[in-house]
Design an enzyme around this catalytic site. Structure first.
Site, PDB file in Angstrom:
ATOM      1  N   THR A 200      -6.434 -10.905   2.327  1.00  0.00           N
ATOM      2  CA  THR A 200      -5.042 -10.551   2.022  1.00  0.00           C
ATOM      3  C   THR A 200      -4.272 -10.261   3.298  1.00  0.00           C
ATOM      4  O   THR A 200      -3.173 -10.786   3.518  1.00  0.00           O
ATOM      5  CB  THR A 200      -4.994  -9.346   1.074  1.00  0.00           C
ATOM      6  OG1 THR A 200      -5.728  -9.647  -0.117  1.00  0.00           O
ATOM      7  CG2 THR A 200      -3.561  -9.014   0.708  1.00  0.00           C
TER       8      THR A 200
ATOM      9  N   LYS B 192      -2.556  13.104   9.469  1.00  0.00           N
ATOM     10  CA  LYS B 192      -1.973  14.423   9.748  1.00  0.00           C
ATOM     11  C   LYS B 192      -1.350  15.043   8.507  1.00  0.00           C
ATOM     12  O   LYS B 192      -0.759  16.123   8.585  1.00  0.00           O
ATOM     13  CB  LYS B 192      -0.907  14.290  10.845  1.00  0.00           C
ATOM     14  CG  LYS B 192      -1.417  13.660  12.136  1.00  0.00           C
ATOM     15  CD  LYS B 192      -0.265  13.447  13.117  1.00  0.00           C
ATOM     16  CE  LYS B 192      -0.730  12.733  14.376  1.00  0.00           C
ATOM     17  NZ  LYS B 192       0.381  12.477  15.317  1.00  0.00           N
TER      18      LYS B 192
ATOM     19  N   ARG C 164      -1.255  -1.918   1.065  1.00  0.00           N
ATOM     20  CA  ARG C 164      -2.490  -1.723   0.283  1.00  0.00           C
ATOM     21  C   ARG C 164      -2.839  -0.246   0.353  1.00  0.00           C
ATOM     22  O   ARG C 164      -2.848   0.343   1.427  1.00  0.00           O
ATOM     23  CB  ARG C 164      -3.649  -2.559   0.809  1.00  0.00           C
ATOM     24  CG  ARG C 164      -4.976  -2.190   0.148  1.00  0.00           C
ATOM     25  CD  ARG C 164      -6.083  -3.179   0.417  1.00  0.00           C
ATOM     26  NE  ARG C 164      -5.834  -4.429  -0.256  1.00  0.00           N
ATOM     27  CZ  ARG C 164      -6.725  -5.435  -0.312  1.00  0.00           C
ATOM     28  NH1 ARG C 164      -7.896  -5.301   0.284  1.00  0.00           N
ATOM     29  NH2 ARG C 164      -6.428  -6.543  -0.943  1.00  0.00           N
TER      30      ARG C 164
END
Length: 312
Positions: free
Chosen positions: A62, A91, A112
C-alpha cells in the site's frame, strides 16, 4: 482523462467503501485503465503537489504503490513508516492534531492507523483530502477498489460473480471493504469460509441482507472451490490475537495448494491481499489462475487514478 467536477466533489475523502457509487467506481476503473495503458500520458499531471503518507502500522504494497503512483504523476511524497514511534504520537499528540499540522505541508494525506474509525476522525478535521490506507479491523477501501478492478479484469464481469472469502474474516479489513463494494453489483453471491472464531462479523452480513446480496457460510473449502469464480484467500492475522494459543487454534485451517487448485474451475482465479504466511502455497504461483501478483500490480494504477481524481 478528465473527470467531471461533480465526480471530484463526490470524492473529497475516501474513508469507507460505502462512499463509492457504481458510477464513480466505473469512472475510477476507466481512469486506471487509461493510466495502465498509457502511463506516459499521466506524467506530470500532479507536478508541484505533495502527498503525506502517515503510516501508524507496517505496510509494503500500500505504501509503496501510493508513493510510486504519486511519483509517476509528477508529484512528491513525504511521510513515515512507523508514525507511532517516529512522530509526535510518541509524545502523546492526538491523531486530530497531527492531521491539522500535516494539512499545512501536504495536498493529500494517506493514512494507515490501528484504530478502527481513525480515517473518519482524520477527515472530520482535515482541510485536504484524506485517503484511508486501512484502519485496524475496520476497512481498507483502496484495497477493495483494486480487488474489484482485478476481478473485473480477470473474470470479465462483476454482475453475477461468485466469490469465496476464505480465512480471517473477522479481522480482515480487506474482505470487509470488498464485501461492501461487491454489494453494489447485481446477482453477486458471496461464500464465507472461516473458522468460527474468525467468522465474518454480523454488520457485514446485515449490510448484505439489506442490499439483497446472497451469502452463505460453509465450513468445507473443498466443496466450495468448484463452485466459484474467485477465491479470495486471506491470512490469519496473528497481530489481531491477544494470545498465541488462540492464534494457533485457527492457523493453517484453510490452505490453497496444488490439491486445492485441482478442484478449482479452469476459468476461476485465486486472489490474496498479501502478505501470505502458510495459507497460500508458493507452488501455486506458476498457475495462470494465481492472480495475486497481478492484483498487487493493479494497486498502483488504482491509486494513481484516485490521487489524480482528488487532486487534479
Amino acid at each position: 482523462m478528465a473527470v467531471s467536477l461533480r465526480s471530484r466533489a463526490r470524492l473529497r475523502h475516501l474513508v469507507q467503501s460505502q462512499q463509492l457509487s457504481r458510477q464513480l467506481l466505473d469512472e475510477i476503473f476507466q481512469r486506471a485503465d487509461e493510466m495502465r495503458a498509457s502511463p506516459h500520458r499521466a506524467a506530470g499531471r500532479l507536478q508541484g503537489r505533495v502527498m503525506a503518507a502517515l503510516f501508524y502500522e507496517p505496510s509494503t504494497r500500500t505504501r509503496l504503490s501510493f508513493e510510486a503512483g504519486m511519483l509517476r504523476l509528477g508529484g512528491q511524497t513525504m511521510g513515515t513508516d512507523n508514525a507511532l514511534a517516529f512522530s509526535s504520537a510518541a509524545k502523546g499528540e492526538t491523531l486530530e492534531d497531527t492531521i491539522r499540522i500535516v494539512n499545512g505541508y501536504a495536498d493529500v494525506i494517506v493514512l494507515r492507523h490501528p484504530a478502527e474509525g481513525a480515517a473518519e476522525r482524520a477527515a472530520a478535521v482535515s482541510d485536504v483530502p484524506i485517503i484511508s490506507a486501512g484502519d485496524g479491523r475496520g476497512q481498507h477501501p483502496t484495497q477493495a477498489l483494486l480487488d474489484v478492478y482485478t476481478i473485473k479484469d480477470e473474470v470479465g464481469r462483476l454482475d453475477g460473480v461468485k466469490v469465496a472469502m476464505v480465512g480471517d474474516l473477522a479481522n480482515g479489513r480487506t474482505v470487509r471493504s470488498l464485501a461492501y463494494l461487491l454489494a453494489k453489483y447485481r446477482e453477486v453471491e458471496l461464500t464465507f469460509v472461516a473458522p468460527p472464531q474468525v467468522a465474518m462479523r454480523d454488520d457485514i452480513k446485515a449490510h448484505l441482507d439489506r442490499h439483497g446480496v446472497r451469502w452463505r457460510e460453509v465450513g468445507d473449502l473443498d466443496v466450495v472451490l468448484p463452485q466459484v469464480d474467485v477465491v479470495y484467500q486471506t491470512r490469519i492475522q496473528k497481530e489481531r490475537f491477544t494470545d498465541e494459543e488462540s492464534y494457533r487454534a485457527v492457523k493453517g485451517r484453510y490452505v490453497i495448494d496444488l490439491a486445492a487448485m485441482r478442484r478449482l474451475r479452469p476459468d476461476a482465479v485465486v486472489m490474496h491481499p498479501l502478505p501470505r504466511v502458510d495459507e497460500l502455497d508458493p507452488e501455486v504461483d506458476s498457475d495462470p489462475r494465481a492472480a495475486y501478483f497481478r492484483q498487487a500490480r493493479n494497486g498502483m494504477h488504482i491509486r494513481m487514478a484516485l490521487l489524480d481524481m482528488v487532486l487534479s
